[in-house]
Design a protein around this motif. Structure first.
Motif, PDB file in Angstrom:
ATOM      1  N   GLY A  99     -26.491  11.596 -10.754  1.00 52.35           N
ATOM      2  CA  GLY A  99     -25.809  12.889 -10.406  1.00 52.35           C
ATOM      3  C   GLY A  99     -26.731  14.202 -10.415  1.00 52.35           C
ATOM      4  N   TYR A 100     -27.972  14.046 -11.180  1.00 44.00           N
ATOM      5  CA  TYR A 100     -29.122  14.863 -11.262  1.00 44.00           C
ATOM      6  C   TYR A 100     -29.495  14.797  -9.862  1.00 44.00           C
ATOM      7  N   ASP A 101     -30.077  13.654  -9.158  1.00 47.23           N
ATOM      8  CA  ASP A 101     -30.820  13.629  -7.898  1.00 47.23           C
ATOM      9  C   ASP A 101     -29.669  14.156  -6.966  1.00 47.23           C
ATOM     10  N   ILE A 102     -28.370  13.786  -6.974  1.00 48.33           N
ATOM     11  CA  ILE A 102     -27.279  14.431  -5.858  1.00 48.33           C
ATOM     12  C   ILE A 102     -27.553  15.951  -6.027  1.00 48.33           C
ATOM     13  N   SER A 103     -27.531  16.709  -7.244  1.00 47.65           N
ATOM     14  CA  SER A 103     -27.440  18.025  -7.441  1.00 47.65           C
ATOM     15  C   SER A 103     -28.735  18.579  -6.712  1.00 47.65           C
ATOM     16  N   LYS A 104     -29.944  17.873  -6.813  1.00 43.40           N
ATOM     17  CA  LYS A 104     -31.144  18.383  -6.179  1.00 43.40           C
ATOM     18  C   LYS A 104     -31.186  18.240  -4.787  1.00 43.40           C
ATOM     19  N   ARG A 105     -30.447  17.242  -4.306  1.00 37.17           N
ATOM     20  CA  ARG A 105     -30.579  16.986  -2.651  1.00 37.17           C
ATOM     21  C   ARG A 105     -29.580  18.213  -2.199  1.00 37.17           C
ATOM     22  N   PHE A 106     -28.350  18.366  -2.986  1.00 35.73           N
ATOM     23  CA  PHE A 106     -27.399  19.454  -2.402  1.00 35.73           C
ATOM     24  C   PHE A 106     -28.431  20.947  -2.370  1.00 35.73           C
TER      25      PHE A 106
ATOM     26  N   SER B 197     -22.227  23.091  -8.033  1.00 34.25           N
ATOM     27  CA  SER B 197     -23.004  23.130  -9.284  1.00 34.25           C
ATOM     28  C   SER B 197     -23.116  21.699  -9.919  1.00 34.25           C
ATOM     29  N   GLN B 198     -24.111  21.457 -10.603  1.00 30.46           N
ATOM     30  CA  GLN B 198     -24.510  20.191 -11.369  1.00 30.46           C
ATOM     31  C   GLN B 198     -23.059  19.652 -11.992  1.00 30.46           C
ATOM     32  N   GLN B 199     -22.489  20.598 -12.704  1.00 32.93           N
ATOM     33  CA  GLN B 199     -21.459  20.312 -13.495  1.00 32.93           C
ATOM     34  C   GLN B 199     -19.981  19.833 -12.704  1.00 32.93           C
ATOM     35  N   GLN B 200     -19.852  20.423 -11.486  1.00 29.24           N
ATOM     36  CA  GLN B 200     -18.916  19.975 -10.322  1.00 29.24           C
ATOM     37  C   GLN B 200     -19.241  18.464 -10.226  1.00 29.24           C
ATOM     38  N   ILE B 201     -20.606  18.282  -9.705  1.00 30.11           N
ATOM     39  CA  ILE B 201     -21.077  16.900  -9.256  1.00 30.11           C
ATOM     40  C   ILE B 201     -20.963  15.736 -10.276  1.00 30.11           C
ATOM     41  N   TYR B 202     -20.986  16.171 -11.905  1.00 32.95           N
ATOM     42  CA  TYR B 202     -21.020  15.076 -12.887  1.00 32.95           C
ATOM     43  C   TYR B 202     -19.526  14.734 -12.729  1.00 32.95           C
ATOM     44  N   ARG B 203     -18.605  16.000 -12.804  1.00 33.12           N
ATOM     45  CA  ARG B 203     -17.161  15.723 -12.989  1.00 33.12           C
ATOM     46  C   ARG B 203     -16.640  14.756 -11.898  1.00 33.12           C
ATOM     47  N   GLU B 204     -17.065  15.354 -10.522  1.00 36.93           N
ATOM     48  CA  GLU B 204     -16.626  14.754  -9.386  1.00 36.93           C
ATOM     49  C   GLU B 204     -16.795  13.100  -9.564  1.00 36.93           C
ATOM     50  N   LEU B 205     -18.162  12.966  -9.740  1.00 38.65           N
ATOM     51  CA  LEU B 205     -18.669  11.468  -9.888  1.00 38.65           C
ATOM     52  C   LEU B 205     -17.772  10.785 -10.930  1.00 38.65           C
ATOM     53  N   GLY B 206     -17.625  11.230 -11.930  1.00 38.20           N
ATOM     54  CA  GLY B 206     -16.510  10.731 -12.954  1.00 38.20           C
ATOM     55  C   GLY B 206     -15.380  10.250 -12.502  1.00 38.20           C
ATOM     56  N   LYS B 207     -14.529  11.236 -11.632  1.00 37.11           N
ATOM     57  CA  LYS B 207     -13.396  10.793 -10.959  1.00 37.11           C
ATOM     58  C   LYS B 207     -13.374   9.975  -9.997  1.00 37.11           C
ATOM     59  N   MET B 208     -14.565   9.928  -9.156  1.00 33.32           N
ATOM     60  CA  MET B 208     -14.536   9.138  -8.106  1.00 33.32           C
ATOM     61  C   MET B 208     -14.921   7.570  -8.606  1.00 33.32           C
ATOM     62  N   GLU B 209     -15.486   7.703  -9.982  1.00 35.94           N
ATOM     63  CA  GLU B 209     -15.724   6.110 -10.535  1.00 35.94           C
ATOM     64  C   GLU B 209     -14.586   5.606 -10.948  1.00 35.94           C
ATOM     65  N   VAL B 210     -13.652   6.337 -11.394  1.00 36.73           N
ATOM     66  CA  VAL B 210     -12.175   6.096 -11.967  1.00 36.73           C
ATOM     67  C   VAL B 210     -11.524   5.467 -10.846  1.00 36.73           C
ATOM     68  N   ALA B 211     -11.707   6.346  -9.547  1.00 37.36           N
ATOM     69  CA  ALA B 211     -10.922   5.944  -8.035  1.00 37.36           C
ATOM     70  C   ALA B 211     -11.603   4.628  -7.625  1.00 37.36           C
ATOM     71  N   GLY B 212     -12.905   4.354  -8.236  1.00 36.49           N
ATOM     72  CA  GLY B 212     -13.578   3.034  -7.532  1.00 36.49           C
ATOM     73  C   GLY B 212     -14.124   3.195  -6.192  1.00 36.49           C
ATOM     74  N   TRP B 213     -14.322   4.693  -6.055  1.00 39.52           N
ATOM     75  CA  TRP B 213     -15.184   4.720  -4.886  1.00 39.52           C
ATOM     76  C   TRP B 213     -16.615   4.685  -5.034  1.00 39.52           C
ATOM     77  N   VAL B 214     -17.078   5.008  -6.219  1.00 37.41           N
ATOM     78  CA  VAL B 214     -18.648   4.533  -6.769  1.00 37.41           C
ATOM     79  C   VAL B 214     -18.663   3.796  -7.710  1.00 37.41           C
ATOM     80  N   SER B 215     -19.684   3.148  -8.020  1.00 35.16           N
ATOM     81  CA  SER B 215     -20.041   2.427  -9.269  1.00 35.16           C
ATOM     82  C   SER B 215     -21.517   2.757 -10.027  1.00 35.16           C
ATOM     83  N   PHE B 216     -21.768   2.648 -11.004  1.00 32.07           N
ATOM     84  CA  PHE B 216     -23.098   2.716 -11.449  1.00 32.07           C
ATOM     85  C   PHE B 216     -23.833   1.753 -12.265  1.00 32.07           C
ATOM     86  N   ASP B 217     -25.023   1.960 -12.279  1.00 27.43           N
ATOM     87  CA  ASP B 217     -25.900   1.074 -13.241  1.00 27.43           C
ATOM     88  C   ASP B 217     -26.356   2.022 -14.359  1.00 27.43           C
TER      89      ASP B 217
END
Lengths: 187, 187
Positions: free
Chosen positions: A18-25, A36-56
């Motif tokens: 999320g931090y990297d994405i924020s930088k690239r933005f 904002s960073q906060q928006q990106i983190y929250r969105e990533l959380g939602k996207m993970e729930v939706a199954g659009w992204v996964s993470f290590d």
DNA sequence: AGCCTATACTCAACATATTGAGTATGTCAA
DNA sequence: TTGACATACTCAATATGTTGAGTATAGGCT
């Protein structure tokens, strides 16, 4: 909704935290998408729930653990579903234009000062973009992704140039008489 | 916050109902401020509580009662307080630019179709603005308010022209090879 | 006679965005 | 050694914006 799709797009290029994405933005996407960073983190959380992204989860000594996100096949499918949908121009909410409209009731000197200040800000941004544009000129055969990124940069460049030109136009009409534009002619 | 100040500005011109304000937003303010009827009604309610506006309730036969709002001295003071504050460029969130960035991973024909569609939309809007601009030419000595309104219209005109020019630029780079821009040169 | 549009406003639910605080540590320079 | 800055994430409150339904009637069109 489109924040998710912007994130899916940058994750298509490469897995990131999320931090990297924020930088690239901030560095390269900011000319057409602010988040904002906060928006990106929250969105990533939602996207993970939706199954659009996964993470290590990468444990780190000292620093907090990293979540390196990547796009899933479901995320790619979602991007492909979204892609051909027609887009609408983004709604505009420009304080400065409201101030121009209110100009008839307010001290003109304040408006002129603000226009000059904004002109300078847009000029600064333009110069940053021009420095970025120069980077593209040095690579003779850039990868495909870079070519598209260049096209978005062109939008940013034009946008700043256009603002500067409009500021100049307005200042030319306002400045000569300093407190009255009655004698100025249109166009 | 600036929605309130936009409303204060249009109320400075003349007292209006929420419905009227919404109409005026659509016709002449929409090139730099978009707001729905609901937003305007709610904002007027808040502004009334803050003492920035007051209204006369005009009973109407058949139709619901009108609330004709006008700006109060407190509202004028608030507008004057806000006016010299520095403005920031509005954050941009353009779906179309995200699609350009994602262009490397998606069918180019879809992007080209979307760019052509958007170009047409911006052209339509430009023509509407040009028709409005023509109205200003006919009045030889317009009132002060109209002069400032004209300057905001110039921003709208430029904005649409700039979008069209960028679309053309991108299409010129994308269209020749129809599915690959590798051979196109920058700038 | 029935339907659409315009006038005129209200309420509620939801989505999105902003702001600020909080946690934890490494690196670099004054 | 102190402080600024970068890394890396979380939580909560507030502000702002969108969507849809609901109330009511006049006037024009088919």
């Amino acid at each position: 909704m489109a924040l998710a799709h912007t994130i899916l797009t940058v994750l298509s290029e490469q897995p990131s935290t999320g931090y990297d994405i924020s930088k690239r933005f901030e560095e390269s996407v900011s000319c057409y998408w602010k988040a904002s960073q906060q928006q990106i983190y929250r969105e990533l959380g939602k996207m993970e729930v939706a199954g659009w992204v996964s993470f290590d989860l990468i444990p780190q000594a000292g620093k907090p653990d990293k979540k390196v996100y990547r796009i899933t096949p479901a995320g790619q499918a979602e991007l492909a579903r979204w892609y051909p949908e027609p887009t609408e121009p983004a709604p505009i909410r420009e304080d400065l234009l409201v101030k121009v409209l209110a100009g008839a009731f307010m001290p003109q000197a304040q408006l002129v000062a603000e226009l000059r200040r904004r002109r300078q800000g847009h000029l600064d941004q333009l110069m940053r973009y021009q420095a970025m544009e120069a980077q593209y000129q040095v690579h003779p055969n850039p990868p495909r992704q870079e070519q598209y990124r260049y096209l978005t940069l062109r939008r940013g460049l034009r946008y700043e140039q256009d603002w500067i030109a409009w500021c100049d136009e307005v200042l030319a009409l306002l400045a000569p008489t300093a407190d009255d534009i009655t004698t100025a002619h249109y166009r």
